[in-house]
Design an enzyme around this catalytic site. Structure first.
Site, PDB file in Angstrom:
ATOM      1  N   HIS A   1       0.788  -1.239   0.000  1.00 45.53           N
ATOM      2  CA  HIS A   1       0.000   0.000   0.000  1.00 45.53           C
ATOM      3  C   HIS A   1       0.814   1.279   0.000  1.00 45.53           C
ATOM      4  CE1 HIS A   1      -4.236  -1.205   0.426  1.00 45.53           C
ATOM      5  NE2 HIS A   1      -3.748  -2.285   1.001  1.00 45.53           N
TER       6      HIS A   1
ATOM      7  N   LYS B   1      -8.572  14.387   3.454  1.00 41.56           N
ATOM      8  CA  LYS B   1      -7.728  13.190   3.558  1.00 41.56           C
ATOM      9  C   LYS B   1      -6.862  13.369   4.797  1.00 41.56           C
ATOM     10  CE  LYS B   1      -6.319  14.223  -0.624  1.00 41.56           C
ATOM     11  NZ  LYS B   1      -6.408  12.986  -1.370  1.00 41.56           N
ATOM     12  N   ARG B   2      -6.118  12.334   5.183  1.00 42.15           N
ATOM     13  CA  ARG B   2      -5.214  12.506   6.317  1.00 42.15           C
ATOM     14  C   ARG B   2      -4.244  13.648   6.036  1.00 42.15           C
ATOM     15  NH1 ARG B   2      -5.349   8.618  10.627  1.00 42.15           N
ATOM     16  NH2 ARG B   2      -3.569   9.753  11.416  1.00 42.15           N
TER      17      ARG B   2
ATOM     18  N   LYS C   1       0.882  14.673   0.995  1.00 44.68           N
ATOM     19  CA  LYS C   1      -0.412  14.996   0.370  1.00 44.68           C
ATOM     20  C   LYS C   1      -0.518  16.496   0.060  1.00 44.68           C
ATOM     21  CE  LYS C   1      -2.757  11.073   2.598  1.00 44.68           C
ATOM     22  NZ  LYS C   1      -3.282  10.265   1.495  1.00 44.68           N
TER      23      LYS C   1
ATOM     24  N   THR D   1      -8.336   6.820  -2.942  1.00 43.18           N
ATOM     25  CA  THR D   1      -9.694   6.372  -3.286  1.00 43.18           C
ATOM     26  C   THR D   1     -10.688   7.519  -3.125  1.00 43.18           C
ATOM     27  OG1 THR D   1      -9.831   5.444  -1.055  1.00 43.18           O
ATOM     28  CG2 THR D   1      -9.431   3.898  -2.840  1.00 43.18           C
TER      29      THR D   1
ATOM     30  N   LYS E   1     -14.200   8.743  -5.363  1.00 45.95           N
ATOM     31  CA  LYS E   1     -15.503   9.115  -4.785  1.00 45.95           C
ATOM     32  C   LYS E   1     -15.955  10.467  -5.341  1.00 45.95           C
ATOM     33  CE  LYS E   1     -14.130   6.537  -0.758  1.00 45.95           C
ATOM     34  NZ  LYS E   1     -13.336   6.601   0.466  1.00 45.95           N
TER      35      LYS E   1
END
Length: 781
Positions: free
Chosen positions: A316, A507-508, A513, A615, A619
């Site tokens: 992952h 998101k986290r 990110k 993911t 969405k």
């Protein structure tokens, strides 16, 4: 791919393809269950009506349910989507994990800072679970290994009991109900009661907590390895209990029969498929070897063949700080027999590598499961690769990176092992449940088949220029925005302009990110409005949400920066309702279900080569938001499906990042060359956004200028320019909505049903079934 039945060479019993899939994950981020169950059983309207007759509001009841937050982010949510898809596809599959008493913490924002609160989600009980004490199992820790003429024995261990709790997982309108079995730790009755003999009975009973702490709390780290003994205990606890359960089921020939009858393990891999969701359940490999060799007396080489054919591993992440590397000394104390087995497996593996690459000592070092150094460590990813018959990444670009860099040597050794399985999301929760308005207008145009075959959304391409459909899609989005704007005003007491662009990054919180890139854009927009207030600007509501790991200083500073920027911008009369910055507190599954259908723009802006898949991006796509993003993770395949011009793609590609690494990234160059970037950094640095504490963001600026692994400044210029294109298109509502329709129509690939279909056919060797099981009131054949 159909797998023919064959007969076991030893006992001549019929060896059918694996009847049962076991999905092992330390995280299952399930969210709420009530509405999802009603959707999958086709009971939503009936329940709505019944509840209304009782004078109650179903939506109010749904809001009372606690989220089951037994996961951190993408990995745990993926496991939840997979359970839904496996049941919908009629696969006999079990999810196995831990029933954490406290899930992911609740996030409170106090004076702009994240404060963690324990998530006591079981406070009022959990109506969806059923305790199964009759299947309680012992798990052993510590002790020592005794090599006897009869075989190896692991003795003098400390025992903890694993109590299973079963949660039903219904498929969509097919009467299939699978099981998620979560283990809870219980101390045996005689736990530490030796101390009772010396009179300290109270202390002995209190000590039971030591055993029961194993399932107390979810470790709140996402993409970060923290080598704590309690975490290793959790990993072994779930593996040891699950494998006993799997073997009990394998030995029982008839469903429901608890008498062990099968003693030959030849057919084990044909009956059982174990999928390891990341390296957390990696101990399945040495544990299965221990059971086969020490307990069932299977020959070592045969046991190794069975283990490899049974296990498959999903990788992952490629971030080095996320890879699990446990100290050998910890293993020696906690799991002495497993350490011996890992050493033996590693020796076999290295002997093979040495035979194929004589004299290549460096390769042996790189490929060893045991890493030498000041502190000897076990590389769990290497253990997973050598102990599995299939290794997969979770998006095409990620799987390529896995093959070409992270596991390059292993790929050269066994290329046939490596596969790609691009992630997906369940359309039941992420379209039907959270966006019924959109689901309805799609069903009107193309029927309801898309709910279980998302590729049917392609039929919407015929309606891209249909004025009625364009109007309907825009109307549904506006209704979702109005509803979410009302929610935000109630929660945050900030007046939201519902006709503004809802620009969302949820998101986290993590440096890779790049929420900081989003912050720099917000500041740049603010400065532009301030410098020319009379100019017309496309109004935006920028929403950023996500939790920071409690020990992750920089992530917590990023949250403080976002809230501080919001504080200044939201209270500036020059700006008015043209720009708002909101930090969405306590982002979780149930909040995602509200914000995603309302979003216009989805931010997926990680540095190329760092996000394995993502993911959330999927969405947003299926719910009619346009994506601004880098060519990273599944964004690449989204751009391929919808054509790149229908997403807002910007910035460096993987090869550009690698080139920049080779020449050396110098943030100062960008700072000096780009006036708007310099202005934003100077404002953060000078305390413009933190007047009460001017040095507050010293660490953030220092990191961006001198230690930024994720090269925020390198993509700033391209990002700002791309955001200008977003503004241009947003002003043309019709053209924007046409792009939205194209994105929805091209999102079919990103269903977890497709992902699971590929796992089933290409890794587990089973065929999904579309057969609907007759309901309980009708006789079965």
């Amino acid at each position: 791919m159909l797998v023919k039945a064959k007969y076991c060479a030893v006992c001549k019993c019929l060896a059918l393809p694996p009847q049962r899939i076991y999905y092992l994950s330390l995280e299952f981020y399930m969210g709420r269950t009530l509405q999802n169950t009603m959707v999958n059983l086709g009971l939503q309207n009936a329940c709505d009506e019944a509840i209304y007759q009782l004078g109650l509001d179903l939506e109010e009841l749904e809001e009372i349910e606690e989220d089951a937050g037994l996961g951190n982010g993408g990995l745990g949510r993926l496991a939840a989507c997979f359970l839904d898809s496996m049941a919908t596809l009629g696969l006999a599959a079990y999810g196995y994990g831990i029933r954490y008493e406290f899930g992911i913490f609740n996030q409170k924002i106090v004076d702009g800072w994240q404060v963690e609160e324990a998530d006591d989600w079981l406070r009022y009980g959990n109506p969806w679970e059923k305790a199964r004490p009759e299947y309680m199992l012992p798990v052993h820790f510590y002790g020592r290994v005794d090599h006897t003429p009869e075989g190896v024995k692991w003795i003098d261990t400390q025992i903890v009991l694993a109590m299973p709790y079963d949660t039903p997982v219904p498929g969509y309108k097919n009467n299939t109900v699978n099981t998620m079995r979560l283990w809870s730790a219980k101390a045996p009755n005689d736990f530490n009661l030796q101390e009772f003999n010396v009179g300290d009975y109270i202390e002995a009973v209190l000590d039971r907590n030591l055993a029961e702490n194993i399932s107390r709390v979810l470790y709140p780290n996402d993409n970060f390895f923290e080598g704590k003994e309690l975490r290793l205990k959790q990993e072994y606890f779930v593996v040891a209990a699950t494998l006993q359960d799997i073997i009990r089921r394998f030995k029982s020939s008839k469903f429901g029969c608890r008498d062990p009858v099968r003693t030959c393990f030849e057919t084990f891999p044909d009956k059982v498929a174990i999928q390891l969701n990341d390296t957390h359940p990696a101990l399945s490999i040495p544990e299965l070897m221990r059971i086969l060799v020490d307990v069932e007396k299977v020959d070592w080489d045969k046991a190794w063949e069975i283990t490899k054919r049974t296990c498959a591993y999903t990788n992952h992440t490629v971030l080095p700080e996320a890879l699990e590397r446990w100290p050998v000394s910890m293993f020696e104390k906690l799991l002495p027999r497993h350490l011996e087995i890992i050493y033996a497996l590693n020796q076999m593996h290295l002997d093979r590598v040495a035979a194929l690459y004589p004299g290549d000592i460096d390769r042996l070092r790189r490929m060893s499961v045991i890493e030498e150094g000041d502190c000897k460590r076990i590389n769990m990813a290497h253990l997973c690769v050598i102990g599995s018959h299939a290794v997969n990444g979770v998006a095409r670009i990620h799987s390529d990176i896995v093959k070409n860099s992270v596991f390059k040597d292993f790929y050269e050794l066994e290329p046939e092992k490596f596969q790609n399985k691009t992630n997906g999301i369940t359309p039941r929760r992420w379209l039907l449940l959270c966006n019924p308005g959109l689901a309805d207008i799609i069903a009107e145009k193309i029927g309801e088949g898309f709910i279980t075959d998302l590729s049917q959304l392609k039929k919407l391409l015929d309606f891209i220029n249909n004025e009625t459909f364009i109007r309907d899609v825009a109307k549904v989005k506006q209704e979702n925005k109005l509803k979410f704007a009302a929610y935000l005003e109630e929660q945050y007491k900030v007046k939201i302009n519902p006709s503004s662009m809802f620009d969302v990054q949820v998101k986290r919180i993590h440096e890779y990110k790049r929420q900081l890139l989003n912050c720099l854009h917000a500041i740049t927009l603010y400065n532009r409005i301030r410098s020319d207030p009379s100019k017309s600007f496309v109004p935006r509501t920028i929403m950023i949400g996500g939790k920071a790991a409690p020990g992750y200083h920089m992530a917590k500073m990023i949250i403080k920066l976002i809230t501080s920027i919001g504080e200044v911008i939201n209270n500036d009369p020059y700006v008015g309702d043209r720009l708002k910055v909101i930090f969405l507190e306590n982002y979780r599954v149930s909040l995602a279900e509200k914000v995603i259908p309302a979003a216009d723009l989805s931010q997926q802006i990680s540095t190329a080569g760092t996000e394995a898949s993502g993911t959330g991006n999927m969405k947003f796509m299926v719910n009619g938001a346009l994506t601004i993003g880098t060519m990273d993770g599944a964004n690449v395949e989204m751009a391929e499906e919808a054509n790149e011009e229908n997403l807002f793609i910007f910035g460096m590609r993987v090869e550009d990042v690698e080139a920049l690494d080779r020449q050396g990234y110098n943030a100062q160059e960008y700072y000096e060359r780009l006036p708007e970037l310099r202005q934003a950094i100077d404002q953060i640095s000078s305390g413009f956004f933190s007047p009460r504490d001017p040095g507050c963001f010293r660490d953030v600026v220092n990191m961006l200028m001198y230690h930024d692994r994720f090269k925020v400044f390198a993509d700033y210029e391209a990002y700002i320019k791309c955001q200008g294109q977003v503004d241009q298109l947003f002003m043309n509502s019709r053209e924007w909505t046409k792009k939205v329709i194209r994105n929805i129509a091209c999102s079919g690939k990103f269903s977890s049903d497709r992902t699971i279909m590929e796992y089933a056919q290409e890794i587990w060797g089973v065929e999904p079934s579309a057969t609907k099981i007759p309901p309980p009131n009708l006789p079965r054949d």
